[in-house]
Design an enzyme around this catalytic site. Structure first.
Site, short mmCIF file in Angstrom:
data_model
loop_
_atom_site.label_atom_id
_atom_site.label_comp_id
_atom_site.label_asym_id
_atom_site.label_seq_id
_atom_site.Cartn_x
_atom_site.Cartn_y
_atom_site.Cartn_z
N SER A 150 44.24 31.77 33.95
CA SER A 150 44.17 32.70 35.07
C SER A 150 45.01 33.95 34.83
CB SER A 150 44.66 32.00 36.34
OG SER A 150 46.02 31.67 36.19
N CYS A 151 45.71 34.01 33.70
CA CYS A 151 46.60 35.16 33.49
C CYS A 151 46.19 36.09 32.36
CB CYS A 151 48.02 34.66 33.25
SG CYS A 151 48.74 33.98 34.74
N PHE A 152 46.16 35.61 31.14
CA PHE A 152 45.94 36.52 30.01
C PHE A 152 44.69 37.39 30.17
CE2 PHE A 152 48.51 34.07 26.51
CZ PHE A 152 49.67 34.41 27.17
#
Ligand code: UDX
Ligand code: UDX
Length: 445
Positions: free
Chosen positions: A278-280
């Site tokens: 969900s971040c990079f």
């Protein structure tokens, strides 16, 4: 301190539970009644190692959950905003941040004592100063820096290790519009001794988070590009290449006794089928879009995303090298989560790979130690056989692809020796020793 946390998703809940464990009095606020009820019954709405124990220990002691944002702001000294900031395809979607800011502002209108509002969600540089602060001022009719404080305090939590990362941080970034706001954050984190704390302005704090994630994503795409070149050139194994690179004393310093320090940073310098989560992907894309908006294209980061989006294809190419047509072939897909230790399948490289295999009419046997249900939801309209254990997934297949570095997969070489004939094994993460499996192929080999 008395703390309210707005948004009890993955980041908000971990933050709330850990701050309560550290002795603060925490109220977790969410619009989702079901989530709030679960938290109050000590049932974590998400899977995260160690969360259940800490929740059980602190709920109704230092911690409670509610949907009443207004009252929670009034009753606390500091509010942390941890609502979602999804990437909508062209830029970061600040709708939830705006809503939360507006509601906090309305509560501040009815509050007579000084309060500090802190953004914890990942937001592009400038958001706290230019979006959150004006909304708070307008909704409250009060002046930031005078009647209330504003800060930005990014999280650096890896999924699966979020509790560890929160309880034993490597750094704490305290962004604030003025001394008083930063001091409030300093007080909140005074329970963490001996940790590097960086005092700065909100915009820099926001930039630190994006830069940290972009650097790691760049390392991964760099390694993947080198791996793909190794494959194309032939006679080179990217694992050996990277071993040689990792031995640079600037990457793995040599101690006086001759031992090496192997920083976990080097685990981002390994070729594989790509990064997810969900971040990079979201953060790198959001920074690219933001750069474009201000007339500063991010060419390197553009390439990082491009390489990553093409990387799952490598697994397909490897399969095709061995099977000219994949139609009707039985393949075990091992690992659906975007990384080990989590049931999260968001942006997992397994998604495009499974979709491609389905399009080629492959018979898929999927196995993941914890992400089975998440994957079933995602591929609900497709025919995939989900296996309950690793050995079952390996039975009767012609090929195996490994996509997540689950510890359990270390048993694969041993399990394969009992099979006759042995299936082809494609290592999408270069996790296993290539000499331990009869028919081995992998990324960057
Ligand atoms: C989110 C962001 O996506 C990430 O960039 C940031 O660093 C931290 O917050 P996550 O915790 O995974 O990450 O978000 P999500 O699981 O979507 O949780 C957000 C929570 O906020 C949900 O429980 C939602 O119900 C709640 N919410 C949302 C509110 O309480 N109020 C709102 O107005 C909107
Ligand atoms: C990341 C950051 O590490 C964390 O600091 C930040 O706050 C949130 O984003 P997370 O998304 O949980 O954490 O996962 P991480 O363990 O960093 O891995 C991200 C992805 O990179 C995974 O899909 C993983 O499989 C992939 N990866 C990692 C590679 O493809 N190659 C590698 O060498 C290392």
């Amino acid at each position: 301190m008395k703390v309210s946390i707005i948004g009890t998703g993955y980041v908000g809940l971990v933050t709330g539970v850990c701050l309560a464990e550290k002795g603060h009095r925490v109220i977790c606020v969410d619009v989702d009644q079901e989530k709030v009820d679960k938290i109050n019954q000590a049932i974590p709405p998400i899977y995260e190692q160690g969360l259940e124990e800490l929740l059980e220990k602190n709920i109704n002691v230092n911690l409670r959950a509610t949907t009443d944002l207004h009252k929670s702001v009034i009753e606390t000294d500091i509010s942390l905003i941890a609502v979602g900031t999804p990437f909508d395809g062209s830029e970061i979607d600040l709708t939830y941040i705006q809503e939360a800011s507006h509601r906090i502002g309305k509560a501040l209108q009815d509050k007579s004592t000084y309060h500090v509002v802190v953004v914890k969600s990942t937001v592009v540089p400038g958001t706290t100063d230019e979006v959150v602060l004006p909304i708070l001022e307008e909704a409250s009719g009060k002046k930031a820096g005078v009647e209330f404080g504003v800060g930005m305090n990014p999280e650096f939590l890896r999924e699966g290790e979020a509790i560890q990362d929160f309880m034993f941080p490597d750094r704490i970034v305290l962004g604030g519009i003025d001394e008083k706001s930063i001091n409030a954050l300093e007080e909140l984190y005074s329970v963490f001794d001996g940790v590097d704390k960086l005092r700065t302005n909100p915009k820099t704090a926001e930039m630190i988070k994006y830069t940290a994630n972009s650097l790691l994503a760049t390392m991964i795409s760099f390694s993947n590009e080198i791996g793909n070149l190794c494959t194309a050139l032939g006679g080179i194994d990217v694992v050996e290449v990277m071993q040689g690179v990792h031995l640079d004393k600037r990457l793995s310093p040599i101690m006086p006794n001759g031992d090496r320090i192997v920083p976990s940073f080097t685990t981002y310098l390994e070729a594989g089928c790509g990064f997810g989560g969900s971040c990079f992907p979201k953060d790198v894309k959001a920074l690219i879009a933001h750069g474009e908006k201000v007339g500063r294209p991010m060419r390197l980061l553009d390439a990082v995303i491009q390489v990553n989006e093409q990387q799952p294809q490598q697994v397909l190419s490897l399969l095709k090298k061995h099977f000219p047509s994949l139609k009707g072939i039985r393949i075990a897909v091992l690992g659906l989560a975007f990384k080990p230790g989590t049931d999260d399948v968001r942006e997992s490289p397994a998604i495009p790979i499974v979709k491609d295999l389905l399009a080629q009419e492959v018979e898929i046997r999927a196995y993941d130690p914890v992400a089975k249900y998440e994957a079933q939801r995602l591929f609900s309209n497709h025919e995939i056989l989900y296996c309950d254990d690793l050995a079952q997934a390996l039975q009767d297949v012609q090929a195996v692809v490994l996509l997540t570095r689950w510890e359990e997969f270390k048993r694969i070489p041993e399990l394969l020796t009992h099979l006759d004939p042995q299936p082809l094994f494609i290592d999408g993460r270069r996790m296993l020793d290539k000499n331990s499996i009869a028919r081995y192929d992998g990324i960057g080999l």
